[in-house]
Scaffold this motif. Structure first.
Motif, mmCIF file in Angstrom:
data_model
loop_
_atom_site.group_PDB
_atom_site.id
_atom_site.type_symbol
_atom_site.label_atom_id
_atom_site.label_comp_id
_atom_site.label_asym_id
_atom_site.label_seq_id
_atom_site.Cartn_x
_atom_site.Cartn_y
_atom_site.Cartn_z
ATOM 1 N N SER A 421 0.840 -1.208 0.000
ATOM 2 C CA SER A 421 0.000 0.000 0.000
ATOM 3 C C SER A 421 0.871 1.252 0.000
ATOM 4 O O SER A 421 0.601 2.207 -0.754
ATOM 5 N N ALA A 422 1.917 1.245 0.821
ATOM 6 C CA ALA A 422 2.825 2.401 0.868
ATOM 7 C C ALA A 422 3.532 2.585 -0.467
ATOM 8 O O ALA A 422 3.655 3.714 -0.980
ATOM 9 N N LEU A 423 4.016 1.494 -1.049
ATOM 10 C CA LEU A 423 4.724 1.582 -2.330
ATOM 11 C C LEU A 423 3.796 2.081 -3.435
ATOM 12 O O LEU A 423 4.203 2.880 -4.294
ATOM 13 N N GLU A 424 2.550 1.625 -3.434
ATOM 14 C CA GLU A 424 1.594 2.058 -4.456
ATOM 15 C C GLU A 424 1.305 3.560 -4.329
ATOM 16 O O GLU A 424 1.228 4.272 -5.347
ATOM 17 N N THR A 425 1.172 4.018 -3.088
ATOM 18 C CA THR A 425 0.940 5.454 -2.882
ATOM 19 C C THR A 425 2.111 6.285 -3.386
ATOM 20 O O THR A 425 1.943 7.282 -4.091
ATOM 21 N N ILE A 426 3.317 5.861 -3.030
ATOM 22 C CA ILE A 426 4.520 6.612 -3.427
ATOM 23 C C ILE A 426 4.729 6.517 -4.933
ATOM 24 O O ILE A 426 5.150 7.489 -5.582
ATOM 25 N N ASN A 427 4.453 5.347 -5.502
ATOM 26 C CA ASN A 427 4.602 5.164 -6.953
ATOM 27 C C ASN A 427 3.661 6.110 -7.713
ATOM 28 O O ASN A 427 4.048 6.727 -8.710
ATOM 29 N N GLU A 428 2.433 6.248 -7.202
ATOM 30 C CA GLU A 428 1.471 7.167 -7.830
ATOM 31 C C GLU A 428 1.940 8.610 -7.714
ATOM 32 O O GLU A 428 1.869 9.393 -8.679
ATOM 33 N N GLU A 429 2.456 8.973 -6.543
ATOM 34 C CA GLU A 429 2.958 10.323 -6.348
ATOM 35 C C GLU A 429 4.125 10.620 -7.277
ATOM 36 O O GLU A 429 4.222 11.709 -7.859
#
Length: 432
Positions: A421-429
């Protein structure tokens, strides 16, 4: 908490690293979770830098310590017989596989590595030592001299004459695309070249971490250190395996990290997880090496009765519950899950690890360059989601995680979900 942070900054050195924009104070722990002073609960995937090896508030460890405290003897020193020290040394000598092994206890991994370097240089009558690029072996004068990471070195002064070898740096252009066998062959030839060109006779030892801790859990391919030892044995050069982070079954595939290479070293150093939070380190070495120094020696706090009670209980717990096998199972859940997700997350440059010792390397999605800022962002995001992680690596972009060996399969999946979840958020950012 801001008041406590201000007090910290007023009396603690500026170079003392502390995590998070708003640092936390951990006040309680149970199982594999901790609670901070604000009441927030976290699944702990860093375990006090791999030290709370079997989690928090373990009855077997707590009761062993309480029994020792109840005797009124919390310290005597090594000038007296210490039953707990002898019992623990017997277990470690047996588990090490080292012939005629003897054990000396210290307070930390740094002190253990200093002891091993002393034994090696004394035995070989040489100040010449080999170490690995990207390594970290402690913060003392001698240990820093065999550390190969500029971020952790304060000066170029050294009591040792050190040369650094390849083995955990396959990201370099000259090694990309090589198979394990090809990389091992290149590294071995480089070792031979170093011995032919950079040193005089009688090199004392090679000291190496099976998996580099501060280096971001980078590692040599299995078999490299066996190949290195075959070359070293030709000249009588000793091999020291720094097991401070890789020992006690953490890799899942071997009880000590070096055993993944199919060889037995001359010495192993250990610390961190053995005491499950109590200060204990040490060296296990061939008896002739341990007995070699002629001067009198002792350890005021090494082998302390309280630490020995905790360490004996911890090691017994690891063995009785076969936590090495558990690390293999839960580690596979985590590493496989991260590798499966890597293809859809351009910020993830690499996923690596063994057992419950794994890392995710973050990169700029456009250039592939190391992205330490994204690693910092990950730390904040996982904290918000209720998981504690660590970071490091040569370029500061590696997220390193090493949960307690008692991690359950459900907790592994829970932790994996938070990480993704953290990686997906950062990847989107990062893609905006």
């Amino acid at each position: 908490m801001s008041d406590l942070l201000a007090r910290h900054r007023a009396v603690m050195p500026n170079w003392l690293s502390i995590y998070y924009d708003e640092p936390i104070e951990i006040v309680r722990g149970k199982g594999n979770r901790v609670v901070d002073a604000e009441g927030h609960t976290y699944l702990d995937f860093f375990a006090g830098i791999l030290t709370n090896m079997i989690g928090y508030d373990v009855p077997e460890v707590r009761e062993a310590v309480e029994r020792q405290i109840a005797t009124g003897v919390v310290h005597t020193s090594t000038v007296y017989l210490l039953r707990g020290q002898i019992e623990l040394a017997e277990k470690i000598a047996r588990l090490s596989g080292i012939e005629n092994a003897k054990v000396f206890f210290t307070n930390s991994g740094t002190e253990a590595n200093e002891t091993a370097l002393l034994l090696a240089t004394y035995a070989r009558r040489s100040d010449q030592v080999l170490a690995m690029r990207q390594s970290y072996h402690g913060r003392s004068f001698g240990a820093l001299s065999v550390t190969s990471n500029r971020s952790w070195k304060n000066n170029s002064l050294s009591p040792l004459n050190v040369h650094f070898l390849h083995g955990a740096d396959r990201h370099l252009p000259q090694f990309r695309g090589l198979s394990d066998a090809e990389y091992i062959e290149v590294c071995v030839e480089d070792l031979r070249h170093v011995l032919a060109t950079a040193v005089s006779n009688d090199v004392a030892a090679l000291i190496a971490e099976p998996i580099q801790g501060v280096g971001g859990f980078t590692m040599a391919p299995d078999g490299l250190f066996k190949a290195y030892k075959e070359v070293l044995d030709e000249e009588g050069i000793l091999f020291i395996s720094d097991e401070v982070q890789t020992g006690w079954g953490r890799t899942g595939s071997a009880f000590f990290g070096i055993q993944n290479h199919g060889m037995t070293p001359d010495m192993m150093t250990f610390a961190k997880g053995l005491g499950n939070g109590f200060a204990v380190g040490g060296v296990v070495a061939r008896g002739d090496l341990m007995d070699g120094p002629h001067a009198i020696g002792l350890a005021t706090f090494g082998g302390n009765p309280i630490s020995m009670a905790a360490a004996n209980a911890t090691l017994d717990y690891v063995l009785d519950h076969d936590l090495q096998s558990r690390a293999a199972v839960t580690g596979k859940i985590l590493i496989d899950g991260l590798r499966e997700a890597k293809g859809r997350l351009p910020i993830v440059g690499d996923v690596r690890g063994k057992g419950l010792m794994f890392a995710v390397e973050l990169v700029d999605p456009a250039t592939g360059a190391p992205a330490p800022a994204l690693a910092g962002r990950f730390m904040e995001e996982t904290k918000k989601l209720g998981l504690l992680a660590g970071k490091g690596g040569l370029y500061g972009n590696a997220l390193r995680m090493a949960p307690p060996l008692t991690l359950t399969e459900d907790e592994a999946r829970e932790g994996l979900g938070i990480i993704l979840s953290a990686l997906e958020t950062i990847n989107e950012e990062a893609g905006k």
